[in-house]
Enzyme design. Structure first.
Site, PDB file in Angstrom:
ATOM      1  N   ASP A  48      33.654  33.667  35.164  1.00  0.00           N
ATOM      2  CA  ASP A  48      34.681  33.586  35.369  1.00  0.00           C
ATOM      3  C   ASP A  48      34.423  33.376  36.624  1.00  0.00           C
ATOM      4  OD1 ASP A  48      36.419  36.490  37.774  1.00  0.00           O
ATOM      5  OD2 ASP A  48      36.824  34.981  37.160  1.00  0.00           O
ATOM      6  N   ARG A  83      37.575  31.625  44.066  1.00  0.00           N
ATOM      7  CA  ARG A  83      37.161  33.161  44.402  1.00  0.00           C
ATOM      8  C   ARG A  83      35.916  32.616  44.620  1.00  0.00           C
ATOM      9  NH1 ARG A  83      40.960  34.030  40.037  1.00  0.00           N
ATOM     10  NH2 ARG A  83      39.129  35.062  38.715  1.00  0.00           N
ATOM     11  N   ASN A  84      35.010  32.764  43.991  1.00  0.00           N
ATOM     12  CA  ASN A  84      33.984  33.049  43.478  1.00  0.00           C
ATOM     13  C   ASN A  84      32.876  31.989  43.529  1.00  0.00           C
ATOM     14  OD1 ASN A  84      34.464  35.841  42.170  1.00  0.00           O
ATOM     15  ND2 ASN A  84      35.269  35.147  39.746  1.00  0.00           N
ATOM     16  N   ASP A 131      27.947  34.788  41.539  1.00  0.00           N
ATOM     17  CA  ASP A 131      28.206  35.478  40.460  1.00  0.00           C
ATOM     18  C   ASP A 131      28.584  35.338  39.490  1.00  0.00           C
ATOM     19  OD1 ASP A 131      30.101  36.516  43.226  1.00  0.00           O
ATOM     20  OD2 ASP A 131      28.926  38.000  42.291  1.00  0.00           O
TER      21      ASP A 131
HETATM   22  C1  LIG Z   1      34.699  32.743  60.335  1.00  0.00           C
HETATM   23  N1  LIG Z   1      34.787  33.619  59.033  1.00  0.00           N
HETATM   24  C2  LIG Z   1      35.505  34.737  59.609  1.00  0.00           C
HETATM   25  C3  LIG Z   1      35.623  35.967  57.829  1.00  0.00           C
HETATM   26  N2  LIG Z   1      34.399  35.271  56.808  1.00  0.00           N
HETATM   27  C4  LIG Z   1      33.806  36.165  56.531  1.00  0.00           C
HETATM   28  O1  LIG Z   1      33.847  37.767  56.834  1.00  0.00           O
HETATM   29  C5  LIG Z   1      32.292  36.225  55.003  1.00  0.00           C
HETATM   30  C6  LIG Z   1      31.557  35.405  55.975  1.00  0.00           C
HETATM   31  C7  LIG Z   1      30.653  35.095  55.290  1.00  0.00           C
HETATM   32  C8  LIG Z   1      31.394  36.181  53.869  1.00  0.00           C
HETATM   33  N3  LIG Z   1      29.625  35.598  52.882  1.00  0.00           N
HETATM   34  C9  LIG Z   1      29.735  36.291  51.687  1.00  0.00           C
HETATM   35  N4  LIG Z   1      30.966  37.327  51.671  1.00  0.00           N
HETATM   36  C10 LIG Z   1      30.054  37.922  50.207  1.00  0.00           C
HETATM   37  C11 LIG Z   1      31.245  38.657  49.311  1.00  0.00           C
HETATM   38  C12 LIG Z   1      32.165  39.051  50.038  1.00  0.00           C
HETATM   39  C13 LIG Z   1      32.952  39.796  49.784  1.00  0.00           C
HETATM   40  C14 LIG Z   1      33.208  40.189  48.157  1.00  0.00           C
HETATM   41  C15 LIG Z   1      32.439  39.477  47.121  1.00  0.00           C
HETATM   42  N5  LIG Z   1      32.354  39.563  46.065  1.00  0.00           N
HETATM   43  C16 LIG Z   1      32.022  40.397  44.766  1.00  0.00           C
HETATM   44  O2  LIG Z   1      31.205  41.498  45.713  1.00  0.00           O
HETATM   45  C17 LIG Z   1      32.394  40.561  43.384  1.00  0.00           C
HETATM   46  C18 LIG Z   1      32.663  39.008  43.282  1.00  0.00           C
HETATM   47  C19 LIG Z   1      32.634  39.065  42.124  1.00  0.00           C
HETATM   48  C20 LIG Z   1      32.917  40.165  41.057  1.00  0.00           C
HETATM   49  C21 LIG Z   1      33.564  39.519  39.747  1.00  0.00           C
HETATM   50  C22 LIG Z   1      31.772  40.435  38.598  1.00  0.00           C
HETATM   51  C23 LIG Z   1      34.329  39.436  39.030  1.00  0.00           C
HETATM   52  C24 LIG Z   1      33.001  37.757  38.964  1.00  0.00           C
HETATM   53  C25 LIG Z   1      32.697  41.065  41.384  1.00  0.00           C
HETATM   54  C26 LIG Z   1      32.469  41.715  42.302  1.00  0.00           C
HETATM   55  C27 LIG Z   1      31.391  38.601  48.086  1.00  0.00           C
HETATM   56  C28 LIG Z   1      29.308  37.596  49.041  1.00  0.00           C
HETATM   57  N6  LIG Z   1      28.697  36.745  49.540  1.00  0.00           N
HETATM   58  C29 LIG Z   1      27.025  36.044  48.858  1.00  0.00           C
HETATM   59  C30 LIG Z   1      26.967  35.374  50.235  1.00  0.00           C
HETATM   60  N7  LIG Z   1      27.315  34.904  51.191  1.00  0.00           N
HETATM   61  C31 LIG Z   1      28.567  36.106  50.694  1.00  0.00           C
HETATM   62  C32 LIG Z   1      31.725  36.647  53.313  1.00  0.00           C
HETATM   63  C33 LIG Z   1      32.559  37.094  54.633  1.00  0.00           C
HETATM   64  C34 LIG Z   1      34.356  33.792  56.536  1.00  0.00           C
HETATM   65  C35 LIG Z   1      33.810  32.786  58.441  1.00  0.00           C
END
Ligand SMILES: CN1CCN(C(=O)c2ccc(Nc3nc(-c4cccc(NC(=O)c5ccc(C(C)(C)C)cc5)c4)cn4ccnc34)cc2)CC1
Length: 285
Positions: A147, A151-152, A165
């Site tokens: 995938d 976005r990933n 992921d």
């Molecule tokens: C100035 N901006 C303010 C807003 N902002 C944030 O809020 C922000 C900052 C840091 C973030 N970091 C991470 N965010 C995530 C994150 C956040 C929400 C959702 C997800 N993704 C998932 O939960 C997810 C992804 C893929 C999949 C499949 C199996 C379908 C491929 C399943 C589930 C990841 C994972 N991380 C792993 C390491 N770092 C991060 C995420 C968001 C970014 C910075």
């Protein structure tokens, strides 16, 4: 030197089973968002290490199979892969603990910084090369992402981009996501052999990588715009490919096009793609 001075290798000494993390050593902080599986939060491990913690909503993934696979995933270590530190699997929900990436997903980062990034094709190309390096490492270890998309991927300090992921798609229980007829299946990143036979390979990852390059050079546009999945499938089957993005010069688009060869064997490997993109970027200087 005291243990606090030694640099902590990412997965060493996490606990008895290297991949098992003691939840008592995790301090959960703000929510980062929620994905396919439930809530993701920022956290601190042993008071100092920034981590991201995915809290797996019950019934969303085949947990025992994933916990088994986590032992392999923690061994995949590369500067362009989001490091899996381990799992908390003794209670439910299980936690997946990875290194923290402070700028969130590549897709949101591209959309948030379109103005500045749009003018910096060198940086866009560098982001593509970083993803390619991470994918070339997975390819060398015969590890298929399944995938790959903007976005990933995640963005850290100094425009570091890492693939996240990898392999996780195999454990999703929602067949709206896993079957190619499902509403959540990533049709727009899938090559013909995946659409027709769900035949995943590193060469199907290469097709998805071409679409990721298109996402990068359009600063996060949706591939094929608002076309319905059925219309996209029809076009891909007929060999119609994505148009060249305005910000993308011909040599880079030529690389993208190679990723979309109908026949998987004709598509370049990530190893070859990396060499080609690096030589294009050197031509830029
Ligand atoms: C100035 N901006 C303010 C807003 N902002 C944030 O809020 C922000 C900052 C840091 C973030 N970091 C991470 N965010 C995530 C994150 C956040 C929400 C959702 C997800 N993704 C998932 O939960 C997810 C992804 C893929 C999949 C499949 C199996 C379908 C491929 C399943 C589930 C990841 C994972 N991380 C792993 C390491 N770092 C991060 C995420 C968001 C970014 C910075």
């Amino acid at each position: 030197t005291s243990p606090c001075d030694r640099p902590v290798p990412p997965t060493a000494g996490l606990s008895h089973d290297k991949w098992e993390i003691d939840p008592a050593e995790l301090h959960l902080l703000e929510e980062l968002g929620s994905g396919q599986f439930g809530v993701v939060r920022r956290g601190k491990w042993r008071g100092t290490i920034d981590v991201a913690v995915k809290m797996m909503k019950e019934g969303t993934m085949s947990e025992d199979d994933f916990i088994e696979e986590a032992k392999v995933m923690t061994k995949l270590q590369h500067q362009n892969l989001v490091q899996l530190y381990g799992v908390c699997s003794k209670d439910r929900p299980i936690y997946i603990v990875t290194e923290y990436m402070r700028h969130g997903s590549l897709l949101n980062y591209l959309r948030r910084h379109e103005t500045s990034l749009g003018a910096n094709v060198g940086l866009l190309l560098d982001m593509c090369i970083q993803v390619c390096k991470g994918m070339a490492y997975l390819e060398r270890h015969n590890y298929i992402h399944r995938d790959l998309a903007a976005r990933n991927c995640l963005v850290g300090s100094e425009n570091v981009v890492k693939v996240a992921d990898f392999g996780l798609a195999r454990y999703v229980l929602d067949d709206q996501y896993t079957s190619s007829g499902g509403t959540k299946f990533p049709i727009k990143w899938a090559p013909p052999e995946v659409l027709n036979y769900t035949r995943f390979s590193s060469k199907s990852d290469v097709w998805a990588y071409g679409v990721l390059m298109w996402e990068v050079f359009t600063c996060g546009k949706m591939p094929y715009g608002r076309l319905k999945n059925t219309e996209v499938v029809e076009r891909v089957q007929r060999g119609i490919i994505l148009e060249r993005p305005k910000a993308c010069f011909k040599e880079v688009y030529e690389v993208m096009r190679k990723c979309w060869a109908h026949c998987p064997e004709v598509r370049p490997s990530f190893r070859v793609l990396k060499e080609q993109l690096i030589s294009v970027s050197q031509g830029l200087v």
